[in-house]
Design a protein around this motif. Structure first.
Motif, short mmCIF file in Angstrom:
data_model
loop_
_atom_site.label_atom_id
_atom_site.label_comp_id
_atom_site.label_asym_id
_atom_site.label_seq_id
_atom_site.Cartn_x
_atom_site.Cartn_y
_atom_site.Cartn_z
N ASN A 167 9.38 -8.69 -15.92
CA ASN A 167 8.14 -7.93 -16.05
C ASN A 167 8.46 -6.44 -15.96
O ASN A 167 9.02 -5.98 -14.97
N ILE A 168 8.10 -5.71 -17.00
CA ILE A 168 8.34 -4.27 -17.06
C ILE A 168 7.02 -3.55 -16.87
O ILE A 168 6.05 -3.81 -17.59
N CYS A 169 6.98 -2.64 -15.91
CA CYS A 169 5.72 -1.96 -15.57
C CYS A 169 5.83 -0.45 -15.79
O CYS A 169 6.75 0.20 -15.30
N PHE A 170 4.85 0.08 -16.54
CA PHE A 170 4.71 1.52 -16.72
C PHE A 170 3.53 2.03 -15.89
O PHE A 170 2.64 1.26 -15.53
N HIS A 171 3.55 3.32 -15.61
CA HIS A 171 2.43 3.92 -14.86
C HIS A 171 1.73 4.99 -15.69
O HIS A 171 0.53 4.90 -15.92
N GLY A 172 2.44 6.00 -16.11
CA GLY A 172 1.85 7.03 -16.94
C GLY A 172 2.79 7.39 -18.07
O GLY A 172 4.02 7.37 -17.92
N ILE A 173 2.22 7.71 -19.24
CA ILE A 173 3.02 8.09 -20.41
C ILE A 173 2.75 9.56 -20.72
O ILE A 173 1.59 9.98 -20.82
N GLY A 174 3.81 10.34 -20.88
CA GLY A 174 3.65 11.76 -21.15
C GLY A 174 4.03 12.58 -19.93
O GLY A 174 5.01 12.31 -19.26
N THR A 175 3.20 13.59 -19.63
CA THR A 175 3.45 14.49 -18.51
C THR A 175 2.40 14.30 -17.43
O THR A 175 1.20 14.26 -17.73
N CYS A 176 2.83 14.17 -16.20
CA CYS A 176 1.90 14.07 -15.06
C CYS A 176 1.42 15.49 -14.72
O CYS A 176 2.16 16.29 -14.15
N VAL A 177 0.20 15.80 -15.10
CA VAL A 177 -0.34 17.14 -14.90
C VAL A 177 -0.67 17.40 -13.44
O VAL A 177 -0.44 18.49 -12.90
N GLU A 226 4.26 10.73 -7.51
CA GLU A 226 3.72 10.02 -8.67
C GLU A 226 4.42 10.41 -9.97
O GLU A 226 4.64 9.58 -10.85
N ALA A 227 4.77 11.69 -10.10
CA ALA A 227 5.36 12.18 -11.35
C ALA A 227 6.64 11.42 -11.72
O ALA A 227 6.99 11.32 -12.90
N ARG A 228 7.31 10.90 -10.72
CA ARG A 228 8.56 10.15 -10.97
C ARG A 228 8.32 8.92 -11.82
O ARG A 228 9.24 8.42 -12.50
N TYR A 229 7.09 8.41 -11.82
CA TYR A 229 6.78 7.18 -12.54
C TYR A 229 6.10 7.45 -13.89
O TYR A 229 5.59 6.52 -14.51
N GLN A 288 -14.97 6.56 -13.73
CA GLN A 288 -15.73 7.73 -14.17
C GLN A 288 -14.89 9.00 -14.16
O GLN A 288 -15.40 10.09 -14.41
N ASP A 289 -13.61 8.87 -13.89
CA ASP A 289 -12.69 10.00 -13.86
C ASP A 289 -12.18 10.25 -15.28
O ASP A 289 -11.69 9.34 -15.94
N SER A 290 -12.26 11.49 -15.74
CA SER A 290 -11.90 11.80 -17.13
C SER A 290 -10.43 11.57 -17.45
O SER A 290 -10.06 11.43 -18.62
N SER A 291 -9.59 11.55 -16.43
CA SER A 291 -8.16 11.33 -16.68
C SER A 291 -7.77 9.86 -16.52
O SER A 291 -6.59 9.52 -16.59
N SER A 292 -8.77 9.00 -16.33
CA SER A 292 -8.51 7.58 -16.12
C SER A 292 -9.26 6.74 -17.15
O SER A 292 -10.12 7.24 -17.88
#
Length: 237
Positions: A24-34, A41-44, A100-104
């Motif tokens: 099982n391969i898990c991603f968290h965020g794609i791109g840049t953690c603003v 968190e940015a590490r993921y 309701q969060d615009s980044s989620s």
């Protein structure tokens, strides 16, 4: 061929499929953690170019399952079209408290993922450790969050991913009592396809297509055995 022999072969095939070793391969965020919501968190977060190359490595493999935690909007903006292009399906573990969060991910995003053939799972309400929760927190994280995500996505949510990888016997009992069909951790060892408990490998910013290829092609070893043992201990402590 007699019906009895056919049924026996079907049962054997079912057992074989359930016991098949997968990763099982898990991603968290794609791109840049603003903006980090939790320290580290940015590490993921994985650069889009690396993410696409990793997907190219995964595409066509039936021994790999893909999932996404935290419900970041990059799941639909970047991950979904890339996965559709490569014919990859996955499970997206969203947070009910961030709809309701615009980044989620929003309710419409969850329905879009569903319509594209993806699965929606629960990552809880607030992204807090599930180990050691009070009864009230457990109801909100395990029961209420699932109900909200089910309504938002338009289908019943039956899978859960434990935030921050912390668990013990009480949490396992709570998750089973809540009726989840599959539960995912971040323990980094191969899993059996039909197991209720599924360990995953979290992809980090340091990973590349080559590192994921090495992970997927290496044979299970002593380190995996140690992680399996540690996981078993955590589930009974």
């Amino acid at each position: 061929m007699g019906q009895g022999r056919k049924h026996t072969r079907a049962r054997r095939h079912g057992r074989t499929e359930k016991s098949r070793v997968i990763r099982n391969i898990c991603f968290h965020g794609i791109g840049t953690c603003v903006r980090e919501r939790e320290e580290g968190e940015a590490r993921y977060w994985v650069r889009e170019s690396h993410f696409l190359r990793i997907l190219d490595e995964i595409a066509g493999r039936d021994d790999v399952r893909v999932s996404f935690d935290d419900g970041n909007v990059s799941d639909v903006a970047l991950a979904l079209p890339a996965m559709q292009e490569r014919g990859i399906r996955g499970t997206f573990f969203a947070l009910a408290g961030r709809l309701q969060d615009s980044s989620s991910l929003s309710p419409s995003d969850l329905r879009l993922l569903r319509s594209a053939g993806m699965q929606i799972g629960s990552h809880g309400w607030e992204h807090i450790p599930w180990r050691g929760m009070s009864n009230d927190d457990a109801r909100r994280e395990l029961v209420d969050a699932r109900a909200v995500l089910s309504e938002a996505s338009g289908e019943r949510v039956v899978e859960a991913a434990m935030p921050l990888g912390r668990y013990d016997r009480l949490l396992v009992q709570r998750l089973k009592g809540a009726g989840y069909s599959t539960v995912y951790s971040s323990d980094r060892f191969p899993a059996r396809a039909g197991s209720w408990f599924q360990a995953r490998y979290s992809v980090t910013a340091d990973d590349s297509r080559e590192s994921i290829r090495a992970l997927l092609t290496r044979k299970p070893g002593l380190q995996d055995g140690c992680r399996v043992m540690k996981s078993a201990i955590k589930r009974v402590r």
